[in-house]
Design a protein around this motif. Structure first.
Motif, PDB file in Angstrom:
ATOM      1  N   ARG A 352      -5.524  38.160  41.296  1.00 43.84           N
ATOM      2  CA  ARG A 352      -6.894  37.773  40.928  1.00 43.84           C
ATOM      3  C   ARG A 352      -7.094  36.302  41.256  1.00 43.84           C
ATOM      4  O   ARG A 352      -6.438  35.434  40.677  1.00 43.84           O
ATOM      5  N   ASP A 357     -18.084  30.808  45.058  1.00 46.53           N
ATOM      6  CA  ASP A 357     -18.958  31.857  45.586  1.00 46.53           C
ATOM      7  C   ASP A 357     -19.795  31.305  46.740  1.00 46.53           C
ATOM      8  O   ASP A 357     -20.945  30.912  46.565  1.00 46.53           O
ATOM      9  N   ALA A 362     -14.098  34.965  51.172  1.00 47.36           N
ATOM     10  CA  ALA A 362     -13.316  36.200  51.239  1.00 47.36           C
ATOM     11  C   ALA A 362     -12.624  36.334  52.591  1.00 47.36           C
ATOM     12  O   ALA A 362     -11.457  36.750  52.676  1.00 47.36           O
ATOM     13  N   GLN A 381     -14.772  41.934  45.008  1.00 47.05           N
ATOM     14  CA  GLN A 381     -15.348  40.636  44.653  1.00 47.05           C
ATOM     15  C   GLN A 381     -16.494  40.870  43.695  1.00 47.05           C
ATOM     16  O   GLN A 381     -17.353  41.727  43.931  1.00 47.05           O
ATOM     17  N   ARG A 382     -16.497  40.127  42.607  1.00 44.22           N
ATOM     18  CA  ARG A 382     -17.536  40.273  41.602  1.00 44.22           C
ATOM     19  C   ARG A 382     -18.318  38.986  41.476  1.00 44.22           C
ATOM     20  O   ARG A 382     -17.734  37.900  41.394  1.00 44.22           O
ATOM     21  N   ARG A 383     -19.597  39.129  41.416  1.00 46.38           N
ATOM     22  CA  ARG A 383     -20.457  37.987  41.133  1.00 46.38           C
ATOM     23  C   ARG A 383     -21.045  38.166  39.750  1.00 46.38           C
ATOM     24  O   ARG A 383     -21.316  39.289  39.319  1.00 46.38           O
ATOM     25  N   LEU A 402     -12.112  37.271  42.655  1.00 51.07           N
ATOM     26  CA  LEU A 402     -11.839  38.059  43.850  1.00 51.07           C
ATOM     27  C   LEU A 402     -10.487  38.728  43.617  1.00 51.07           C
ATOM     28  O   LEU A 402      -9.475  38.047  43.463  1.00 51.07           O
TER      29      LEU A 402
END
Length: 439
Positions: A352, A357, A362, A381-383, A402
């Motif tokens: 992790r 961002d 990535a 990938q989380r926003r 990520l």
């Protein structure tokens, strides 16, 4: 019927009190071997403490070493704890005096097991320790006796109930490590200073004992790579669930071409596996062997009655005249361990990364992984909801998680790739790295 087997118990805490009661309740069954078993003497730090027990019928010793040497006992039961100090002194004294020893002390065995076993061999007495690993689970006998015809390739398990309780609560309720630890302390599952448990040292001592039994090597507690659970975050447990895993603190000993790996760390295990189903304070140990395949034992890993059960099992063996080499073979027959450094461990990894961002991050991470020869199984990938709502098309520049799942790679290679990613300025905080243990 032959003479009574006289027990002296040092340490009258939860386990010691439970042993006293169990020996009394099971007196008839214990005498089935042809020898009556009875507690005749006891020792504890505070004679005046009310333990809710009638101790008037036992000889009292303020000094456990004096009890160990006493002519009033045949078996010295050490339930004091600690790698050194009174426990070590008393066990050494008992062996020197020709007394059998039963102990639940994993720290003592992890540090001094070979020397104590050698002394016991020379004196022709038993050094029994079923209660030292996994409480009421008879894993010592299972490996040493039940699997004597097998070649073991791996032994691993949940060996600390405190850590398993904390991780179970974190997963089920989305709580932080700190909140679950506080509850564990309130319930008596964790000590006021929980370091020994939550940072993996308790598991490491138990693993070192299992390694010696499983692979016929000298105990090498200093050769165990140790990492605790304090760095595990609720997000890691959530991501593990989404990816089909659970996180457990495992102790793993595995035979490789280079030697024997001994490692303790948070581990991703498939949710469908037997060990993933073990929740709360319960322990579990899995043995991979050539004849039986995979064997998993699950049960209570601590507590008065569970641990007393293992102590009394050893006493029953002594009463029946059963005597086996402490670690499955004479001490002289134990091989010197060949350590495998953690950098050489090869397996899958959950990584992790908290990254900025922005466009290209990535891709930059993937490039560094590819340069290191690491293949990625999946990437997520989380926003944050806030970032997505304020900048639905672009990138907020704020830190976001990520998550990568890798195929098999060496620890050293993964660490090198992460260092390169950090040098590129892509990380907002230190990465989280959790190994994946495949079945």
């Amino acid at each position: 019927m032959t003479q009574t087997l006289r027990l002296g118990i040092a340490g009258l805490g939860t386990v010691g009190a439970a042993v006293l009661g169990m020996v009394a309740r099971r007196a008839e069954a214990l005498s089935a071997s042809g020898r009556t078993v009875a507690v005749t003497a006891i020792s504890a730090r505070d004679r005046s403490r009310d333990r809710g027990l009638d101790l008037s019928g036992f000889a009292w010793f303020d000094d456990p070493v004096a009890l160990a040497r006493s002519e009033e006992i045949d078996v010295f039961v050490e339930l004091i704890g600690g790698a050194d100090g009174p426990a070590k002194d008393a066990v050494e004294a008992a062996i020197a005096a020709g007394k059998h020893v039963v102990t639940a002390n994993k720290a003592l065995l992890a540090r001094h097991g070979a020397a104590l076993a050698n002394a016991a061999e020379e004196k022709g007495v038993a050094l029994a320790y079923e209660a030292s690993v996994a409480g009421g689970i008879p894993i010592i006998k299972a490996i040493r006796e039940g699997l004597a015809g097998n070649a073991v390739s791996r032994v691993y398990g949940i060996l600390n109930g405190t850590c398993n309780y904390i991780l179970s609560r974190m997963e089920a309720e989305g709580l932080t490590f700190e909140a679950c630890l506080k509850d564990a302390q309130a319930l008596g599952y964790a000590e006021a200073d929980p370091t020994f448990d939550v940072e993996g040292f308790d598991t490491a001592h138990k693993l070192a004992i299992l390694t010696s039994l499983a692979f016929g090597v000298e105990i090498d507690a200093d050769g165990v790579s140790v990492e605790g659970i304090s760095g595990v975050k609720p997000l890691d447990l959530t991501m593990a669930d989404e990816l089909g895993y659970r996180i457990k603190l495992l102790g793993v000993a595995q035979a490789t071409e280079a030697g024997i790996e001994q490692r303790v760390h948070p581990t991703m295990v498939a949710k469908a596996s037997a060990i993933a189903q073990v929740m709360g304070v319960t322990n579990a140990v899995t043995v991979d062997a050539d004849a039986v395949g995979e064997l998993t034992l699950i049960g209570p890993g601590a507590g008065g009655n569970a641990t007393a059960s293992a102590v009394v099992a050893d006493i029953a063996d002594i009463a029946a005249g059963v005597r086996r080499p402490t670690f499955g073979r004479p001490v002289a027959g134990l091989a010197a361990p060949r350590r495998v450094e953690m950098q050489r461990h090869e397996g899958g990894y959950y990584i992790r990364l908290t990254v900025h961002d922005r466009t290209g991050v990535a891709a930059g991470v993937a490039t560094r992984m590819a340069e290191a020869g690491i293949s990625i199984e999946s990437i997520v990938q989380r926003r944050s909801a806030k970032a997505a709502s304020t900048d639905p098309q672009g990138r907020s520049g704020q830190p976001v998680p990520l998550v990568l799942i890798t195929y098999a790679a060496t620890e050293g290679t993964v660490r090198e790739a992460l260092a390169a990613i950090d040098r590129d300025g892509l990380l907002a905080e230190a990465p989280q790295l959790i190994r994946i243990e495949r079945e």
